[in-house]
Design an enzyme around this catalytic site. Structure first.
Site, short mmCIF file in Angstrom:
data_model
loop_
_atom_site.label_atom_id
_atom_site.label_comp_id
_atom_site.label_asym_id
_atom_site.label_seq_id
_atom_site.Cartn_x
_atom_site.Cartn_y
_atom_site.Cartn_z
N SER A 27 0.84 -1.20 -0.08
CA SER A 27 0.13 0.04 -0.02
C SER A 27 0.94 1.28 -0.10
CB SER A 27 -0.75 0.17 1.24
OG SER A 27 -1.26 1.39 1.34
N HIS A 80 -0.73 -1.51 -4.18
CA HIS A 80 -2.24 -1.24 -3.55
C HIS A 80 -2.60 0.37 -3.39
CE1 HIS A 80 -5.89 -2.01 -0.83
NE2 HIS A 80 -5.46 -1.08 -0.24
N ASP A 88 -4.71 3.38 -2.41
CA ASP A 88 -5.65 3.92 -1.64
C ASP A 88 -6.14 5.17 -1.96
OD1 ASP A 88 -5.97 1.78 0.32
OD2 ASP A 88 -3.85 2.34 0.76
N MET A 96 -9.09 8.15 -1.49
CA MET A 96 -9.95 8.58 -0.09
C MET A 96 -10.67 9.91 -0.46
SD MET A 96 -7.67 7.75 3.05
CE MET A 96 -6.62 6.28 3.16
N HIS A 114 -8.18 0.67 -4.32
CA HIS A 114 -8.95 0.49 -3.25
C HIS A 114 -9.98 1.93 -3.00
CE1 HIS A 114 -9.22 -0.06 1.48
NE2 HIS A 114 -10.54 -0.11 0.79
N MET A 154 -11.96 4.24 -1.24
CA MET A 154 -12.70 4.50 -0.13
C MET A 154 -13.55 6.05 -0.33
SD MET A 154 -9.51 3.43 2.42
CE MET A 154 -8.53 3.60 1.15
N MET A 163 -11.60 -5.33 5.96
CA MET A 163 -10.80 -4.27 6.59
C MET A 163 -10.37 -4.92 8.02
SD MET A 163 -10.03 -1.99 4.29
CE MET A 163 -9.12 -0.96 5.28
N PHE A 181 -6.68 5.91 7.46
CA PHE A 181 -5.24 5.99 7.72
C PHE A 181 -4.48 4.74 7.76
CE2 PHE A 181 -8.05 9.09 9.58
CZ PHE A 181 -7.78 10.29 9.20
N ASP A 228 -6.59 -5.88 4.98
CA ASP A 228 -6.02 -4.57 4.83
C ASP A 228 -6.11 -3.68 6.26
OD1 ASP A 228 -5.18 -2.07 3.86
OD2 ASP A 228 -6.74 -1.55 2.51
N GLY A 271 -3.09 -2.65 9.66
CA GLY A 271 -2.31 -3.23 10.68
C GLY A 271 -1.73 -4.47 10.61
C1 DX5 Z 1 -6.44 2.34 5.37
C2 DX5 Z 1 -5.89 1.79 4.05
C3 DX5 Z 1 -4.82 0.92 3.91
C4 DX5 Z 1 -3.48 1.51 4.75
C5 DX5 Z 1 -2.91 0.46 5.51
O1 DX5 Z 1 -7.55 2.90 5.26
O2 DX5 Z 1 -6.90 1.15 3.30
O3 DX5 Z 1 -4.57 0.27 2.67
O4 DX5 Z 1 -2.41 2.21 3.73
O5 DX5 Z 1 -2.01 0.87 6.22
P1 DX5 Z 1 -1.11 0.02 7.26
O6 DX5 Z 1 -0.59 -1.16 6.71
O7 DX5 Z 1 -0.04 1.12 7.70
O8 DX5 Z 1 -2.12 -0.11 8.34
ZN ZN Z 2 -6.46 0.02 1.30
#
Ligand code: DX5
Ligand code: ZN
Length: 237
Positions: free
Chosen positions: A12, A37, A39, A41, A73, A75, A144, A150, A183, A185
């Protein structure tokens, strides 16, 4: 068992150094990553703002050099408005959040008609039952494991049970071809557990792109955590 034994790590880019995004992605690709990946937003569905189709377009040639896929992805509210833009920009697959799609079947058909792989993402509190009707139409489910929005958040432990139940659901319905991506943590501490629970694509941002070590070293640690973990298939489940 007809599930892909190979675990994929998806990088990501949200946690990458944006002043040298191309280089950072190249480092991940050189270290063997084959899923990038992206992201997206909108400041509405999630409280953060991130990137648009131009980022996918810029990364497409870099990904092509390594035969890597680009996954977007979304969001965002009303994702249908942007599906074509992202696929034309070079996305191989797109996931939309079930929470943003009142006409999910149509949205998924649209992604497929555009020639991309289709995924549905579920927030931590969204039940698996929301997938009942759509599951056969999907290439993957994005579970998720943090609230989206974040990077660098802590993995939500109850996600393990959800991943496990999704794996069983797929097996019972003979849909093991549908990938389970996780996805949020994901790092050396959690990679083994999600793999054991049945995930096959591990999205990681801050565990790959950080100041602690190089991208290659971080990926090595992630892979070794996955390899140390006894696989679900090997336990005969
Ligand atoms: C969060 C994103 C993730 C994010 C994961 O909303 O969808 O893809 O980058 O970040 P880490 O791996 O740091 O939790
Ligand atoms: Zn993501």
């Amino acid at each position: 068992m007809p599930r892909a034994a190979k675990i994929q790590i998806a990088a990501s880019i949200l946690s990458a150094d944006f002043s040298r995004l191309g280089e950072q992605v190249k480092e991940a690709l050189e270290a063997g990553v084959r899923w990038v990946h992206v992201d997206v937003m909108d400041g509405h569905f999630v409280p953060n703002l991130s990137m648009g189709p131009q980022v996918a377009r810029s990364l497409r040639p870099v990904a092509d050099r390594f035969g890597s896929r680009l996954h977007v992805h979304l969001m965002i509210e009303e994702p249908d408005r942007y599906l074509a833009d992202f696929v034309r920009a070079g996305a191989n697959s797109v996931s939309v959040h079930v929470e943003t799609c009142p006409h999910l079947h149509r949205t998924i058909q649209e992604i497929r008609a555009l020639g991309a792989g289709s995924g549905v993402a579920l927030n931590p509190a969204t039940p698996l039952s929301t997938l009942d009707e759509i599951l056969p139409e999907l290439d993957f489910v994005l579970v998720m494991t943090v609230e989206p929005g974040f990077g660098g958040q802590e993995f939500i432990p109850s996600s393990l049970n959800k991943i496990d139940r999704l794996r069983r659901m797929l097996t019972e319905r003979r849909l093991d071809r549908v990938l389970i991506a996780v996805d949020g943590g994901i790092g050396a501490q959690t990679a083994g557990a999600v793999t054991r629970a049945g995930a096959t694509v591990l999205v990681a941002g801050s565990a790959i792109f950080n100041d602690r070590a190089t991208v290659a070293e971080n990926l090595r640690q992630l892979r070794s955590a996955i390899e140390r973990s006894p696989g679900r298939t090997r336990k005969g489940k």
